[in-house]
Each structure stands twice: as C-alpha cells, then as structure tokens.
Write a protein that holds these residues in place. Sequence first.
Motif, PDB file in Angstrom:
ATOM      1  N   LEU A  52      -5.675  14.859  18.958  1.00  0.00           N
ATOM      2  CA  LEU A  52      -6.026  13.564  18.378  1.00  0.00           C
ATOM      3  C   LEU A  52      -6.095  13.630  16.859  1.00  0.00           C
ATOM      4  CD1 LEU A  52      -8.706  12.215  20.853  1.00  0.00           C
ATOM      5  CD2 LEU A  52      -6.418  11.348  20.468  1.00  0.00           C
ATOM      6  N   LYS A  53      -6.497  14.779  16.295  1.00  0.00           N
ATOM      7  CA  LYS A  53      -6.574  14.888  14.830  1.00  0.00           C
ATOM      8  C   LYS A  53      -5.189  14.792  14.195  1.00  0.00           C
ATOM      9  CE  LYS A  53     -10.721  17.550  13.897  1.00  0.00           C
ATOM     10  NZ  LYS A  53     -11.239  18.785  13.333  1.00  0.00           N
ATOM     11  N   SER A  54      -4.259  15.554  14.688  1.00  0.00           N
ATOM     12  CA  SER A  54      -2.899  15.519  14.138  1.00  0.00           C
ATOM     13  C   SER A  54      -2.247  14.163  14.366  1.00  0.00           C
ATOM     14  CB  SER A  54      -2.041  16.610  14.772  1.00  0.00           C
ATOM     15  OG  SER A  54      -2.593  17.881  14.520  1.00  0.00           O
ATOM     16  N   ALA A  55      -2.484  13.587  15.539  1.00  0.00           N
ATOM     17  CA  ALA A  55      -1.916  12.280  15.844  1.00  0.00           C
ATOM     18  C   ALA A  55      -2.493  11.207  14.928  1.00  0.00           C
ATOM     19  CB  ALA A  55      -2.170  11.912  17.299  1.00  0.00           C
ATOM     20  N   ALA A  56      -3.768  11.334  14.549  1.00  0.00           N
ATOM     21  CA  ALA A  56      -4.385  10.354  13.655  1.00  0.00           C
ATOM     22  C   ALA A  56      -3.741  10.397  12.277  1.00  0.00           C
ATOM     23  CB  ALA A  56      -5.885  10.601  13.549  1.00  0.00           C
ATOM     24  N   VAL A  57      -3.446  11.589  11.777  1.00  0.00           N
ATOM     25  CA  VAL A  57      -2.804  11.714  10.470  1.00  0.00           C
ATOM     26  C   VAL A  57      -1.405  11.108  10.500  1.00  0.00           C
ATOM     27  CG1 VAL A  57      -1.933  13.352   8.776  1.00  0.00           C
ATOM     28  CG2 VAL A  57      -4.155  13.742   9.836  1.00  0.00           C
ATOM     29  N   ILE A  58      -0.639  11.427  11.521  1.00  0.00           N
ATOM     30  CA  ILE A  58       0.717  10.884  11.651  1.00  0.00           C
ATOM     31  C   ILE A  58       0.665   9.365  11.807  1.00  0.00           C
ATOM     32  CG2 ILE A  58       2.761  10.840  13.126  1.00  0.00           C
ATOM     33  CD1 ILE A  58       2.166  13.804  13.745  1.00  0.00           C
ATOM     34  N   ALA A  59      -0.257   8.888  12.638  1.00  0.00           N
ATOM     35  CA  ALA A  59      -0.368   7.441  12.868  1.00  0.00           C
ATOM     36  C   ALA A  59      -0.759   6.705  11.594  1.00  0.00           C
ATOM     37  CB  ALA A  59      -1.394   7.164  13.961  1.00  0.00           C
ATOM     38  N   PHE A  60      -1.611   7.302  10.766  1.00  0.00           N
ATOM     39  CA  PHE A  60      -2.011   6.651   9.520  1.00  0.00           C
ATOM     40  C   PHE A  60      -0.804   6.417   8.623  1.00  0.00           C
ATOM     41  CE2 PHE A  60      -3.220   6.997   5.047  1.00  0.00           C
ATOM     42  CZ  PHE A  60      -4.079   5.923   4.956  1.00  0.00           C
ATOM     43  N   PHE A  61       0.017   7.443   8.421  1.00  0.00           N
ATOM     44  CA  PHE A  61       1.155   7.298   7.524  1.00  0.00           C
ATOM     45  C   PHE A  61       2.237   6.394   8.113  1.00  0.00           C
ATOM     46  CE2 PHE A  61      -0.744  11.185   5.768  1.00  0.00           C
ATOM     47  CZ  PHE A  61      -0.907  10.745   4.472  1.00  0.00           C
ATOM     48  N   VAL A  62       2.433   6.445   9.410  1.00  0.00           N
ATOM     49  CA  VAL A  62       3.393   5.542  10.052  1.00  0.00           C
ATOM     50  C   VAL A  62       2.927   4.095   9.907  1.00  0.00           C
ATOM     51  CG1 VAL A  62       4.354   4.834  12.286  1.00  0.00           C
ATOM     52  CG2 VAL A  62       4.297   7.238  11.669  1.00  0.00           C
ATOM     53  N   THR A  63       1.624   3.866  10.083  1.00  0.00           N
ATOM     54  CA  THR A  63       1.074   2.518   9.962  1.00  0.00           C
ATOM     55  C   THR A  63       1.185   1.995   8.543  1.00  0.00           C
ATOM     56  OG1 THR A  63      -0.475   3.004  11.742  1.00  0.00           O
ATOM     57  CG2 THR A  63      -0.962   1.096  10.383  1.00  0.00           C
ATOM     58  N   VAL A  64       0.863   2.823   7.560  1.00  0.00           N
ATOM     59  CA  VAL A  64       0.963   2.403   6.166  1.00  0.00           C
ATOM     60  C   VAL A  64       2.404   2.051   5.812  1.00  0.00           C
ATOM     61  CG1 VAL A  64       0.764   3.196   3.782  1.00  0.00           C
ATOM     62  CG2 VAL A  64      -1.099   3.601   5.373  1.00  0.00           C
ATOM     63  N   ALA A  65       3.342   2.896   6.224  1.00  0.00           N
ATOM     64  CA  ALA A  65       4.754   2.628   5.928  1.00  0.00           C
ATOM     65  C   ALA A  65       5.219   1.340   6.605  1.00  0.00           C
ATOM     66  CB  ALA A  65       5.606   3.804   6.380  1.00  0.00           C
ATOM     67  N   THR A  66       4.833   1.141   7.856  1.00  0.00           N
ATOM     68  CA  THR A  66       5.231  -0.064   8.587  1.00  0.00           C
ATOM     69  C   THR A  66       4.672  -1.320   7.938  1.00  0.00           C
ATOM     70  OG1 THR A  66       5.275   1.196  10.637  1.00  0.00           O
ATOM     71  CG2 THR A  66       5.205  -1.192  10.837  1.00  0.00           C
ATOM     72  N   LEU A  67       3.395  -1.284   7.560  1.00  0.00           N
ATOM     73  CA  LEU A  67       2.787  -2.473   6.967  1.00  0.00           C
ATOM     74  C   LEU A  67       3.306  -2.739   5.563  1.00  0.00           C
ATOM     75  CD1 LEU A  67      -0.837  -2.341   8.340  1.00  0.00           C
ATOM     76  CD2 LEU A  67       1.050  -3.767   9.043  1.00  0.00           C
ATOM     77  N   LEU A  68       3.689  -1.704   4.829  1.00  0.00           N
ATOM     78  CA  LEU A  68       4.319  -1.935   3.527  1.00  0.00           C
ATOM     79  C   LEU A  68       5.654  -2.650   3.687  1.00  0.00           C
ATOM     80  CD1 LEU A  68       3.605   1.309   1.482  1.00  0.00           C
ATOM     81  CD2 LEU A  68       2.818  -0.996   1.003  1.00  0.00           C
ATOM     82  N   VAL A  69       6.421  -2.232   4.675  1.00  0.00           N
ATOM     83  CA  VAL A  69       7.696  -2.902   4.932  1.00  0.00           C
ATOM     84  C   VAL A  69       7.456  -4.350   5.339  1.00  0.00           C
ATOM     85  CG1 VAL A  69       9.690  -2.964   6.487  1.00  0.00           C
ATOM     86  CG2 VAL A  69       8.944  -0.798   5.503  1.00  0.00           C
ATOM     87  N   PHE A  70       6.461  -4.579   6.205  1.00  0.00           N
ATOM     88  CA  PHE A  70       6.147  -5.944   6.626  1.00  0.00           C
ATOM     89  C   PHE A  70       5.701  -6.795   5.446  1.00  0.00           C
ATOM     90  CE2 PHE A  70       4.985  -4.938  11.323  1.00  0.00           C
ATOM     91  CZ  PHE A  70       6.326  -4.785  11.602  1.00  0.00           C
ATOM     92  N   ALA A  71       4.857  -6.244   4.584  1.00  0.00           N
ATOM     93  CA  ALA A  71       4.324  -7.008   3.452  1.00  0.00           C
ATOM     94  C   ALA A  71       5.421  -7.369   2.466  1.00  0.00           C
ATOM     95  CB  ALA A  71       3.228  -6.217   2.754  1.00  0.00           C
ATOM     96  N   ILE A  72       6.307  -6.446   2.195  1.00  0.00           N
ATOM     97  CA  ILE A  72       7.389  -6.715   1.245  1.00  0.00           C
ATOM     98  C   ILE A  72       8.394  -7.697   1.849  1.00  0.00           C
ATOM     99  CG2 ILE A  72       9.325  -5.653   0.035  1.00  0.00           C
ATOM    100  CD1 ILE A  72       7.485  -3.187  -0.317  1.00  0.00           C
ATOM    101  N   ALA A  73       8.679  -7.538   3.144  1.00  0.00           N
ATOM    102  CA  ALA A  73       9.644  -8.422   3.794  1.00  0.00           C
ATOM    103  C   ALA A  73       9.100  -9.832   3.984  1.00  0.00           C
ATOM    104  CB  ALA A  73      10.046  -7.842   5.143  1.00  0.00           C
ATOM    105  N   SER A  74       7.790  -9.992   4.054  1.00  0.00           N
ATOM    106  CA  SER A  74       7.225 -11.313   4.291  1.00  0.00           C
ATOM    107  C   SER A  74       7.345 -12.217   3.079  1.00  0.00           C
ATOM    108  CB  SER A  74       5.755 -11.207   4.689  1.00  0.00           C
ATOM    109  OG  SER A  74       4.963 -10.811   3.591  1.00  0.00           O
ATOM    110  N   GLY A  75       7.502 -11.641   1.896  1.00  0.00           N
ATOM    111  CA  GLY A  75       7.664 -12.443   0.705  1.00  0.00           C
ATOM    112  C   GLY A  75       6.361 -12.786   0.013  1.00  0.00           C
ATOM    113  N   ASP A  76       5.235 -12.514   0.645  1.00  0.00           N
ATOM    114  CA  ASP A  76       3.944 -12.807   0.028  1.00  0.00           C
ATOM    115  C   ASP A  76       3.482 -11.681  -0.872  1.00  0.00           C
ATOM    116  OD1 ASP A  76       3.750 -15.215   1.293  1.00  0.00           O
ATOM    117  OD2 ASP A  76       2.669 -14.412   3.019  1.00  0.00           O
TER     118      ASP A  76
END
Length: 104
Positions: A52-76
């Motif tokens: 769970l520790k390693s998965a949490a680190v990987i999930a954090f960076f995957v989530t940040v990258a995904t939400l950055l793409v969503f935020a930039i693509a949304s135009g806001d």
Amino acid sequence: MVGESDNKDKNESRKIAIILISLVLLVGVAIALILPALGDIIAVHFEPGLGLKSAAVIAFFVTVATLLVFAIASGDGLLGELQFMLAGFFVFFLIFWLMIAWIF
C-alpha cells in the motif's frame, strides 16, 4: 478569391495531417524501442509485489498528472474550479491507490 482560400485551407489541412501522422509514427517507434527495456524494468520492480505504501506514492503522481491534464484541457486553467479539482483529486487518488495495490 474563394478558390484561393479553399486551396490554403486544403494545404493547411494536409500539413496538419502530415504532422499528426508523423507524430503518431514517432510515438509508435519510440514505444517499440522502449518495450524490451520496459519489460525488464517491470519484471524486476514488480515481481515481489507492491504494498500500500508504494502504491500510494505511484497513485499520487498518477493522480497529479491526470488532474493537470484535465485542468489544462478544460480551459479554466489550474485554478478554475478548485473545489471540484480537490474532490476529484481525492477520489482519483483513492481509486488509483487501491487499484494499483490490488492489481500489482
């Protein structure tokens, strides 16, 4: 006059199509070249399993990258809908964290 703008549009469309096709081909070649090395890396690092520790680190960076793409693509921009972005972050993080730990 009208014919000239149609020719310019066709030429511009062709240039964009050529650029997109060459970009897809370049990405395909890059993936084909990296697959053997990536297979070795995955075999070495994921063989013992992920906790769970390693998965949490990987999930954090995957989530940040995904939400950055969503935020930039949304135009806001990055601060457009902050309350929804934060809620989405925690939901994505939880899902990615548990799924990564479960699958690997």
